[in-house]
Scaffold this motif. Structure first.
Motif, mmCIF file in Angstrom:
data_model
loop_
_atom_site.group_PDB
_atom_site.id
_atom_site.type_symbol
_atom_site.label_atom_id
_atom_site.label_comp_id
_atom_site.label_asym_id
_atom_site.label_seq_id
_atom_site.Cartn_x
_atom_site.Cartn_y
_atom_site.Cartn_z
ATOM 1 N N GLU A 89 51.087 40.294 38.252
ATOM 2 C CA GLU A 89 50.413 40.954 39.371
ATOM 3 C C GLU A 89 48.958 41.293 39.046
ATOM 4 O OE1 GLU A 89 52.978 44.380 37.641
ATOM 5 O OE2 GLU A 89 52.863 42.195 37.534
ATOM 6 N N HIS A 146 44.676 48.820 40.811
ATOM 7 C CA HIS A 146 45.957 48.212 41.170
ATOM 8 C C HIS A 146 47.067 49.269 41.046
ATOM 9 C CE1 HIS A 146 49.449 45.576 41.148
ATOM 10 N NE2 HIS A 146 48.661 44.603 41.582
ATOM 11 N N ASP A 200 46.928 37.970 39.057
ATOM 12 C CA ASP A 200 46.613 37.622 40.437
ATOM 13 C C ASP A 200 45.455 38.458 40.959
ATOM 14 O OD1 ASP A 200 47.335 36.361 43.127
ATOM 15 O OD2 ASP A 200 47.557 38.498 43.577
ATOM 16 N N ARG A 201 45.445 39.751 40.622
ATOM 17 C CA ARG A 201 44.342 40.617 41.070
ATOM 18 C C ARG A 201 43.008 40.122 40.503
ATOM 19 N NH1 ARG A 201 43.074 45.948 42.611
ATOM 20 N NH2 ARG A 201 44.761 45.646 44.129
#
Length: 428
Positions: free
Chosen positions: A281, A38, A284-285
């Motif tokens: 974030e 990410h 969510d990944r």
């Protein structure tokens, strides 16, 4: 003592060598998460790149606090002083085996490095099968019987290891099985090491999950890391949560760590501290990742089931453990050889995980099917139907073709050499 290369790493190198030689090999042998890093984690790592000091052996205070928060949010209130960090949960497991001492009970089958590390530290592993349909936790009643038998013969058995959810089977032990194992551990005064590196990759997050630490916090050690949930295998970072009364164990573990790895890499610790904070974030990944793993694992499950293999439906991570004994083509080593050399499908033999070599069980990892480039893998992560992506569909078609050809062998069909093994033509 003879030490050999890890079966997973050896298979990965062999398959990569074959691919460089022009063979088309479907890589189902290596348990790498198969997804890009990410960008937020790359930024954190780069920002900390000037940190080149050793740091505390137990790990930076920020990372230990973040890991404590990670477990606390999952219902396990954790003291940062009882968190120890290392260069991967694999290193921490080795240190724990040295620090605890004595012999250890392992599930059968179980990840290849458990028994290998036990051998390296002089601990004689006792392999106990999981209950039917489960994985990662040895059958508690059989654990009790085997430990009593071993102790009657003068052996010192001190610990039992579980994996939740499991590698190699992809299954999650039921809360009832975990509870019964905890009872046995208390009766026999066993330390429980719970490898929970796949915890955040349950395909169905509503599936009941019980850690031994929920029931026996006084005797359970948890290890985890970021190599699976956030695909950071190459960054080498892991954390261990010690029991509430684990201060003496902590001292022994840090003594071992100080002589083996000194301290985890400082920049990686900074990125890991951010990750263990569960920012939106990255959460969510992980949600996208576990969905992709589950969708593809179930598709691979269907293809093995189509040829009559006995294979439990995977519940977590990116693994399956099909049994191809019905084909009567030999044990796990032979069926693995046939799949690779005659059908271009790379898997790992069950005997590498401590299983009966005469059983034709293999470990299948689906996580390298998502694409060959970062762009393809990101597309797989965001696709509403990743099975329709051309590269994933092509990989599944290759698997279906190879397995159907394999099943024809059982019926005496004559086949030509699989095109996957024909070297790619030279141009120019």
């Amino acid at each position: 003592m003879t030490v050999t290369l890890s079966a997973t790493l050896a298979a990965n190198e062999d398959i990569e060598r074959r691919r460089r030689a022009g063979e088309r090999v479907l890589h189902l042998a290596f348990g790498e998460a198969g997804l890009p890093v990410h960008p937020a984690l790359r930024d954190k790592l780069a920002a900390a790149s000037e940190r080149n000091g050793y740091g505390p052996v137990a790990g930076a205070s920020g990372l230990r606090a973040a890991a404590a928060g990670y477990w606390t949010r999952r219902g396990l209130t954790t003291d940062p002083e009882l968190v120890v960090c290392g260069p991967g949960s694999k290193s921490l497991l080795y240190g724990l085996l040295l620090a605890i001492g004595g012999d250890i009970v392992l599930p059968m089958p179980s990840w290849v490095s458990y028994a290998a590390q036990a051998d390296l530290v002089g601990s004689r592993p006792i392999l106990v099968p999981a209950p039917p349909g489960e994985g990662g936790v040895p059958d508690p009643d059989r654990v009790a019987a085997e430990v009593r038998r071993a102790r009657a013969h003068g052996r010192t058995v001190t610990s039992v290891l579980v994996t939740l959810p499991d590698n190699p089977t992809g299954r999650l032990a039921t809360p009832a099985t975990v509870a019964r194992l905890v009872e046995v551990a208390r009766e026999l005064d066993l330390t429980i090491i719970s490898d929970e590196i796949y915890r955040d990759l349950l395909h169905d997050p509503a599936l009941p999950y019980t850690s031994p630490a929920d029931l026996a916090p006084e005797r359970t050690i948890i290890t985890t890391g970021l190599s699976k949930s956030l695909a950071l295998g190459g960054w080498r970072i892991g954390v261990a949560r010690l029991p509430a009364n684990g201060h003496a164990l902590r001292r022994r573990l840090l003594a071992v760590a100080s002589e083996i790895w000194s301290a985890p890499a400082a920049p990686v610790q900074e990125a890991a501290a951010y990750a263990f904070g569960d920012p939106a974030e990255l959460t969510d990944r992980i949600v996208r990742s576990r969905r992709l793993h589950g969708v593809v694992a179930r598709a691979v499950h269907e293809r093995f089931a189509e040829i009559g293999a006995r294979v439990p439906v995977p519940q977590g991570g990116f693994y399956l453990y099909p049994d191809l004994s019905h084909l009567r083509l030999g044990g796990s080593a032979e069926i693995t050889r046939i799949l690779l050399e005659e059908h271009g499908i790379g898997v790992l033999p069950g005997h590498a995980f401590g299983d009966d070599p005469s059983a034709a069980r293999v470990r299948v990892a689906v996580s390298l099917l998502y694409g060959d480039t970062a762009e393809e893998r990101l597309a797989a992560l965001s696709s509403p139907d990743p099975l329709q992506l051309p590269w994933i569909a092509a990989n599944l078609d290759q698997l279906s073709m190879g397995l159907k050809e394999l099943s024809l062998v059982r019926h005496g069909a004559v086949r030509e050499r699989h095109p996957a093994l024909v070297p790619a033509p030279c141009h120019g």
